[in-house]
Design a protein around this motif. Sequence first.
Motif, PDB file in Angstrom:
ATOM      1  N   GLY A 201       1.910  17.835  10.183  1.00  0.00           N
ATOM      2  CA  GLY A 201       1.811  18.997  11.057  1.00  0.00           C
ATOM      3  C   GLY A 201       0.908  18.714  12.243  1.00  0.00           C
ATOM      4  N   GLU A 202       0.327  19.763  12.790  1.00  0.00           N
ATOM      5  CA  GLU A 202      -0.505  19.642  13.984  1.00  0.00           C
ATOM      6  C   GLU A 202      -1.709  20.570  13.868  1.00  0.00           C
ATOM      7  OE1 GLU A 202       1.618  19.819  17.748  1.00  0.00           O
ATOM      8  OE2 GLU A 202      -0.054  20.926  18.609  1.00  0.00           O
ATOM      9  N   VAL A 203      -2.836  20.129  14.411  1.00  0.00           N
ATOM     10  CA  VAL A 203      -4.034  20.952  14.449  1.00  0.00           C
ATOM     11  C   VAL A 203      -4.628  20.842  15.852  1.00  0.00           C
ATOM     12  CG1 VAL A 203      -5.573  19.123  13.603  1.00  0.00           C
ATOM     13  CG2 VAL A 203      -6.193  21.491  13.247  1.00  0.00           C
ATOM     14  N   ARG A 204      -5.221  21.928  16.309  1.00  0.00           N
ATOM     15  CA  ARG A 204      -5.922  21.949  17.603  1.00  0.00           C
ATOM     16  C   ARG A 204      -7.378  22.274  17.353  1.00  0.00           C
ATOM     17  NH1 ARG A 204      -1.961  23.886  22.261  1.00  0.00           N
ATOM     18  NH2 ARG A 204      -0.048  23.123  21.326  1.00  0.00           N
ATOM     19  N   LEU A 205      -8.259  21.482  17.916  1.00  0.00           N
ATOM     20  CA  LEU A 205      -9.700  21.676  17.788  1.00  0.00           C
ATOM     21  C   LEU A 205     -10.267  21.994  19.159  1.00  0.00           C
ATOM     22  CD1 LEU A 205     -10.441  18.443  15.735  1.00  0.00           C
ATOM     23  CD2 LEU A 205     -10.164  20.744  14.828  1.00  0.00           C
TER      24      LEU A 205
ATOM     25  N   GLY B 198       0.169   3.746  -5.622  1.00  0.00           N
ATOM     26  CA  GLY B 198       0.536   4.863  -6.478  1.00  0.00           C
ATOM     27  C   GLY B 198      -0.197   6.155  -6.149  1.00  0.00           C
ATOM     28  N   GLU B 199      -0.982   6.166  -5.062  1.00  0.00           N
ATOM     29  CA  GLU B 199      -1.725   7.364  -4.647  1.00  0.00           C
ATOM     30  C   GLU B 199      -0.891   8.181  -3.667  1.00  0.00           C
ATOM     31  OE1 GLU B 199      -5.510   6.133  -3.159  1.00  0.00           O
ATOM     32  OE2 GLU B 199      -6.055   5.135  -5.027  1.00  0.00           O
ATOM     33  N   ASP B 200      -1.217   9.482  -3.559  1.00  0.00           N
ATOM     34  CA  ASP B 200      -0.503  10.352  -2.619  1.00  0.00           C
ATOM     35  C   ASP B 200      -0.695   9.872  -1.189  1.00  0.00           C
ATOM     36  OD1 ASP B 200       0.369  11.940  -4.652  1.00  0.00           O
ATOM     37  OD2 ASP B 200      -1.024  13.580  -4.267  1.00  0.00           O
ATOM     38  N   ASP B 201       0.384   9.840  -0.433  1.00  0.00           N
ATOM     39  CA  ASP B 201       0.366   9.493   0.987  1.00  0.00           C
ATOM     40  C   ASP B 201       0.883  10.708   1.734  1.00  0.00           C
ATOM     41  OD1 ASP B 201       0.738   8.560   3.561  1.00  0.00           O
ATOM     42  OD2 ASP B 201       1.700   6.701   2.947  1.00  0.00           O
ATOM     43  N   LEU B 202       0.037  11.365   2.491  1.00  0.00           N
ATOM     44  CA  LEU B 202       0.398  12.600   3.182  1.00  0.00           C
ATOM     45  C   LEU B 202       0.893  12.373   4.604  1.00  0.00           C
ATOM     46  CD1 LEU B 202      -2.501  14.835   1.878  1.00  0.00           C
ATOM     47  CD2 LEU B 202      -0.167  14.659   1.000  1.00  0.00           C
TER      48      LEU B 202
ATOM     49  N   ARG C 110       5.038  22.689   3.926  1.00  0.00           N
ATOM     50  CA  ARG C 110       4.311  21.425   3.859  1.00  0.00           C
ATOM     51  C   ARG C 110       5.200  20.348   3.262  1.00  0.00           C
ATOM     52  NH1 ARG C 110      -1.555  21.953   1.435  1.00  0.00           N
ATOM     53  NH2 ARG C 110      -1.316  19.747   1.768  1.00  0.00           N
ATOM     54  N   PRO C 111       5.159  19.131   3.841  1.00  0.00           N
ATOM     55  CA  PRO C 111       5.929  18.050   3.223  1.00  0.00           C
ATOM     56  C   PRO C 111       5.300  17.650   1.896  1.00  0.00           C
ATOM     57  CG  PRO C 111       4.642  17.227   5.075  1.00  0.00           C
ATOM     58  CD  PRO C 111       4.481  18.720   5.048  1.00  0.00           C
ATOM     59  N   SER C 112       6.137  17.251   0.946  1.00  0.00           N
ATOM     60  CA  SER C 112       5.629  16.783  -0.336  1.00  0.00           C
ATOM     61  C   SER C 112       5.057  15.389  -0.162  1.00  0.00           C
ATOM     62  CB  SER C 112       6.754  16.742  -1.361  1.00  0.00           C
ATOM     63  OG  SER C 112       7.271  18.025  -1.570  1.00  0.00           O
TER      64      SER C 112
END
Length: 51
Positions: A35-39, A11-15, A2-4
Motif C-alpha cells: 500500500g501507501e503511506v504519507r508522512l 520461511g518467514e512472512d514477506d509483506l 491487505r495482501p496476504s
Amino acid sequence: MRPSPIADAAGEDDLGNIDFLERAGNTWRLGGDWGEVRLTTAAAPSITLPR
C-alpha cells in the motif's frame, strides 16, 4: 484489502518491498506492494532495518 503475506526463502512472512520514497515539501510518500503511506513532518523520516 491487505495482501496476504507470502513466505520468503527463510520461511518467514514477506509483506512486500518499498517501491518508492518521494518528498514534496514536508510530506513524504512511501509505498509498495503493501500500500501507501504519507508522512508529514518537519524532520526527515528515519528507517532502521534489523541486521
